[in-house]
Design a protein around this motif. Structure first.
Motif, PDB file in Angstrom:
ATOM      1  N   ARG A   1       6.276  -8.357  -3.485  1.00 54.33           N
ATOM      2  CA  ARG A   1       5.390  -9.296  -2.778  1.00 54.33           C
ATOM      3  C   ARG A   1       6.111 -10.572  -2.357  1.00 54.33           C
ATOM      4  O   ARG A   1       5.489 -11.498  -1.857  1.00 54.33           O
ATOM      5  CB  ARG A   1       4.193  -9.640  -3.660  1.00 54.33           C
ATOM      6  N   ARG A   2       7.422 -10.622  -2.623  1.00 53.54           N
ATOM      7  CA  ARG A   2       8.255 -11.779  -2.294  1.00 53.54           C
ATOM      8  C   ARG A   2       7.792 -13.052  -3.005  1.00 53.54           C
ATOM      9  O   ARG A   2       7.987 -14.157  -2.516  1.00 53.54           O
ATOM     10  CB  ARG A   2       8.313 -11.990  -0.779  1.00 53.54           C
TER      11      ARG A   2
ATOM     12  N   SER B   1       6.249  -5.212   5.944  1.00 51.62           N
ATOM     13  CA  SER B   1       5.294  -6.191   5.437  1.00 51.62           C
ATOM     14  C   SER B   1       5.227  -6.075   3.913  1.00 51.62           C
ATOM     15  O   SER B   1       5.666  -5.073   3.332  1.00 51.62           O
ATOM     16  CB  SER B   1       3.907  -5.945   6.033  1.00 51.62           C
ATOM     17  N   ASN B   2       4.648  -7.087   3.280  1.00 50.07           N
ATOM     18  CA  ASN B   2       4.469  -7.012   1.827  1.00 50.07           C
ATOM     19  C   ASN B   2       3.639  -5.801   1.451  1.00 50.07           C
ATOM     20  O   ASN B   2       3.926  -5.129   0.456  1.00 50.07           O
ATOM     21  CB  ASN B   2       3.814  -8.285   1.298  1.00 50.07           C
TER      22      ASN B   2
ATOM     23  N   GLU C   1       3.433  -2.924   2.974  1.00 49.74           N
ATOM     24  CA  GLU C   1       4.267  -1.723   3.085  1.00 49.74           C
ATOM     25  C   GLU C   1       5.267  -1.651   1.930  1.00 49.74           C
ATOM     26  O   GLU C   1       5.527  -0.571   1.396  1.00 49.74           O
ATOM     27  CB  GLU C   1       5.007  -1.710   4.426  1.00 49.74           C
ATOM     28  N   ARG C   2       5.833  -2.790   1.548  1.00 47.99           N
ATOM     29  CA  ARG C   2       6.769  -2.822   0.426  1.00 47.99           C
ATOM     30  C   ARG C   2       6.069  -2.429  -0.876  1.00 47.99           C
ATOM     31  O   ARG C   2       6.604  -1.672  -1.682  1.00 47.99           O
ATOM     32  CB  ARG C   2       7.391  -4.211   0.290  1.00 47.99           C
ATOM     33  N   VAL C   3       4.845  -2.928  -1.077  1.00 48.56           N
ATOM     34  CA  VAL C   3       4.083  -2.597  -2.283  1.00 48.56           C
ATOM     35  C   VAL C   3       3.730  -1.113  -2.283  1.00 48.56           C
ATOM     36  O   VAL C   3       3.847  -0.441  -3.315  1.00 48.56           O
ATOM     37  CB  VAL C   3       2.832  -3.492  -2.401  1.00 48.56           C
ATOM     38  N   ALA C   4       3.296  -0.591  -1.137  1.00 48.87           N
ATOM     39  CA  ALA C   4       2.949   0.830  -1.064  1.00 48.87           C
ATOM     40  C   ALA C   4       4.169   1.699  -1.379  1.00 48.87           C
ATOM     41  O   ALA C   4       4.070   2.682  -2.127  1.00 48.87           O
ATOM     42  CB  ALA C   4       2.384   1.171   0.311  1.00 48.87           C
ATOM     43  N   ARG C   5       5.327   1.336  -0.847  1.00 48.85           N
ATOM     44  CA  ARG C   5       6.552   2.079  -1.132  1.00 48.85           C
ATOM     45  C   ARG C   5       6.884   2.001  -2.623  1.00 48.85           C
ATOM     46  O   ARG C   5       7.212   3.012  -3.252  1.00 48.85           O
ATOM     47  CB  ARG C   5       7.701   1.508  -0.295  1.00 48.85           C
TER      48      ARG C   5
END
Length: 172
Positions: free
Chosen positions: A135-136, A151-152, A154-158
């Motif tokens: 989430r940076r 995006s955050n 997309e990063r979280v989903a990955r």
């Protein structure tokens, strides 16, 4: 991809009951974070912590699939020397850290396989704070990583897809 849902605040007893790869006695003796009420639950997709009294131990509690209970996993890491000059990549949140910021942690497999001594490993952020990195909200010290265009969300989903794969490996 895995649907993303934040952790719901948990009690100490809920956390202890969630562990799938240790005995009830071991789960009862775990050092649970003392500050459960102050944790940033709204930013946590899973709960991860290191045991301050046993530096080789870490713990994860991951929300279960819809309608399923959370899954707790006990981890161990080597306490040997690490090369601080290298960089490491967390295989869960894909954050680059200085050499001491990523550890290879092993989880005993659940059930019979674990009782027979089988385990699975994962390179993961040493502080187990992957949700905050994804989430940076936290940045690794001393690393100028390439900026991702994801995006955050997309990063979280990955990250959660990768965590679900690890949980499946522990449970299989």
């Amino acid at each position: 991809m895995v649907s993303v849902s934040l952790m719901k605040p948990m009690t100490e007893s809920e956390i202890r009951r969630s562990f799938v790869n240790c005995t009830q006695g071991e789960a009862k003796r775990l050092n649970i974070p003392r500050d459960l009420a102050e944790l940033p639950w709204g930013d946590l997709d899973f709960l991860g912590w290191r045991d301050p009294s046993a530096p080789d131990r870490g713990h994860l509690v991951v929300p279960g699939a819809e309608g399923e209970p959370p899954v707790g996993i006990a981890l161990r890491t080597s306490t040997g020397p690490r090369n601080a000059t290298h960089r490491g990549l967390c295989s869960i949140c894909l954050t680059t850290h200085p050499g001491t910021g990523v550890h290879l942690m092993a989880a005993r497999k659940a059930g019979t396989a674990g009782r027979e001594g089988n385990s699975v490993g994962v390179y993961i952020c040493a502080d187990l704070a992957c949700p905050l990195y994804a989430r940076r909200l936290r940045k690794p010290q001393g690393v100028n990583a390439a900026q991702e265009t994801l995006s955050n969300e997309e990063r979280v989903a990955r990250m959660m897809t990768r965590m679900a794969e690890f949980v499946d490996r522990v449970r299989s």
